[in-house]
Enzyme design. Structure first.
Site, PDB file in Angstrom:
ATOM      1  N   HIS A  65       0.799  -1.223   0.000  1.00 53.69           N
ATOM      2  CA  HIS A  65       0.000   0.000   0.000  1.00 53.69           C
ATOM      3  C   HIS A  65       0.833   1.275   0.000  1.00 53.69           C
ATOM      4  O   HIS A  65       1.927   1.299   0.544  1.00 53.69           O
ATOM      5  CB  HIS A  65      -0.899   0.035   1.241  1.00 53.69           C
ATOM      6  CG  HIS A  65      -1.773  -1.150   1.391  1.00 53.69           C
ATOM      7  ND1 HIS A  65      -2.052  -1.703   2.612  1.00 53.69           N
ATOM      8  CD2 HIS A  65      -2.442  -1.902   0.483  1.00 53.69           C
ATOM      9  CE1 HIS A  65      -2.862  -2.737   2.456  1.00 53.69           C
ATOM     10  NE2 HIS A  65      -3.104  -2.884   1.171  1.00 53.69           N
ATOM     11  N   LYS A  75       5.249   6.941   6.946  1.00 51.18           N
ATOM     12  CA  LYS A  75       4.623   6.114   7.971  1.00 51.18           C
ATOM     13  C   LYS A  75       5.635   5.732   9.032  1.00 51.18           C
ATOM     14  O   LYS A  75       6.815   5.524   8.730  1.00 51.18           O
ATOM     15  CB  LYS A  75       4.118   4.788   7.387  1.00 51.18           C
ATOM     16  CG  LYS A  75       3.012   4.866   6.406  1.00 51.18           C
ATOM     17  CD  LYS A  75       2.662   3.454   5.929  1.00 51.18           C
ATOM     18  CE  LYS A  75       1.588   3.482   4.866  1.00 51.18           C
ATOM     19  NZ  LYS A  75       1.298   2.133   4.354  1.00 51.18           N
ATOM     20  N   TYR A 135       0.042   2.013  12.893  1.00 49.54           N
ATOM     21  CA  TYR A 135       0.555   2.870  11.827  1.00 49.54           C
ATOM     22  C   TYR A 135       0.292   4.318  12.216  1.00 49.54           C
ATOM     23  O   TYR A 135      -0.831   4.680  12.543  1.00 49.54           O
ATOM     24  CB  TYR A 135      -0.177   2.657  10.507  1.00 49.54           C
ATOM     25  CG  TYR A 135      -0.539   1.249  10.128  1.00 49.54           C
ATOM     26  CD1 TYR A 135       0.095   0.624   9.060  1.00 49.54           C
ATOM     27  CD2 TYR A 135      -1.545   0.551  10.798  1.00 49.54           C
ATOM     28  CE1 TYR A 135      -0.258  -0.657   8.679  1.00 49.54           C
ATOM     29  CE2 TYR A 135      -1.903  -0.726  10.413  1.00 49.54           C
ATOM     30  CZ  TYR A 135      -1.260  -1.332   9.363  1.00 49.54           C
ATOM     31  OH  TYR A 135      -1.615  -2.593   8.988  1.00 49.54           O
ATOM     32  N   ASP A 169      -6.479  -6.020  -2.403  1.00 47.19           N
ATOM     33  CA  ASP A 169      -5.030  -6.207  -2.511  1.00 47.19           C
ATOM     34  C   ASP A 169      -4.654  -7.175  -3.630  1.00 47.19           C
ATOM     35  O   ASP A 169      -3.577  -7.062  -4.211  1.00 47.19           O
ATOM     36  CB  ASP A 169      -4.450  -6.690  -1.181  1.00 47.19           C
ATOM     37  CG  ASP A 169      -4.418  -5.596  -0.119  1.00 47.19           C
ATOM     38  OD1 ASP A 169      -4.903  -4.473  -0.377  1.00 47.19           O
ATOM     39  OD2 ASP A 169      -3.916  -5.874   0.986  1.00 47.19           O
TER      40      ASP A 169
END
Length: 182
Positions: A65, A75, A135, A169
């Protein structure tokens, strides 16, 4: 007093592993996962704007991603419990590591954090049930800029033949067909 974080560089510019100081006594543990001035002292420019977490069963693969510009984000990820194989793909055209991947195990015992700059695709494979990943991102989720790369298209050996994945995904384009905007 020890430093709050120990920084471990990788061959990828800006991508680094951070080991926080763990304070432990008879009550348990206390771990600081972010403080802006301490990150700046380590050469990391990062101001979180959103935080979320996922809990995954063993063999769940989430990824790869990222968000497209202008909503691209850095991130900070870490595993609070369980264990994951964390993987990133450098999509920054000007990088000496363009098209290369990096991986490390993150787990609730070592408590290491991975800082991922914008321009990387990110994913992980849960190696244990109930793997809890956190995250922090420096830009909010923007569904219209949400994107991904096929997990099995950039030469990384995940050591799993049939991971459990979302339909979304499974439909990401292959790395060789992707035109990176980074």
């Amino acid at each position: 007093m020890s430093l709050p974080f120990e920084r471990f560089a990788t061959e990828f510019s800006e991508l680094c592993i951070l080991r926080p100081t763990v304070f432990q006594d008879r009550r348990g543990i206390f771990v600081k996962t972010f403080r802006s001035d301490e990150f700046r002292d380590l050469g990391i420019s990062f101001e979180p704007r959103e935080e979320f977490y996922s809990v995954s069963a063993k063999n769940v693969l989430r990824g790869m991603h990222f968000q497209l510009p202008p909503a691209a984000h850095a991130k900070l990820v870490y595993c609070l419990s369980g264990r994951v194989l964390d993987v990133v793909l450098d999509m920054r055209r000007g990088s000496s590591c363009y098209g290369k991947s990096f991986s490390c195990q993150l787990d609730g015992q070592r408590r290491e954090l991975l800082f991922i700059p914008a321009g990387f695709a990110h994913g992980f494979l849960a190696l244990e049930d109930q793997s809890l990943m956190v995250y922090k991102t420096d830009a909010p989720h923007a569904p219209e800029h949400d994107a991904g790369i096929a997990w099995n298209s950039f030469g990384f050996d995940w050591k799993v033949a049939s991971p459990v994945m979302s339909d979304r995904d499974c439909k990401f384009p292959a790395w060789p067909e992707f035109q990176s905007p980074f």
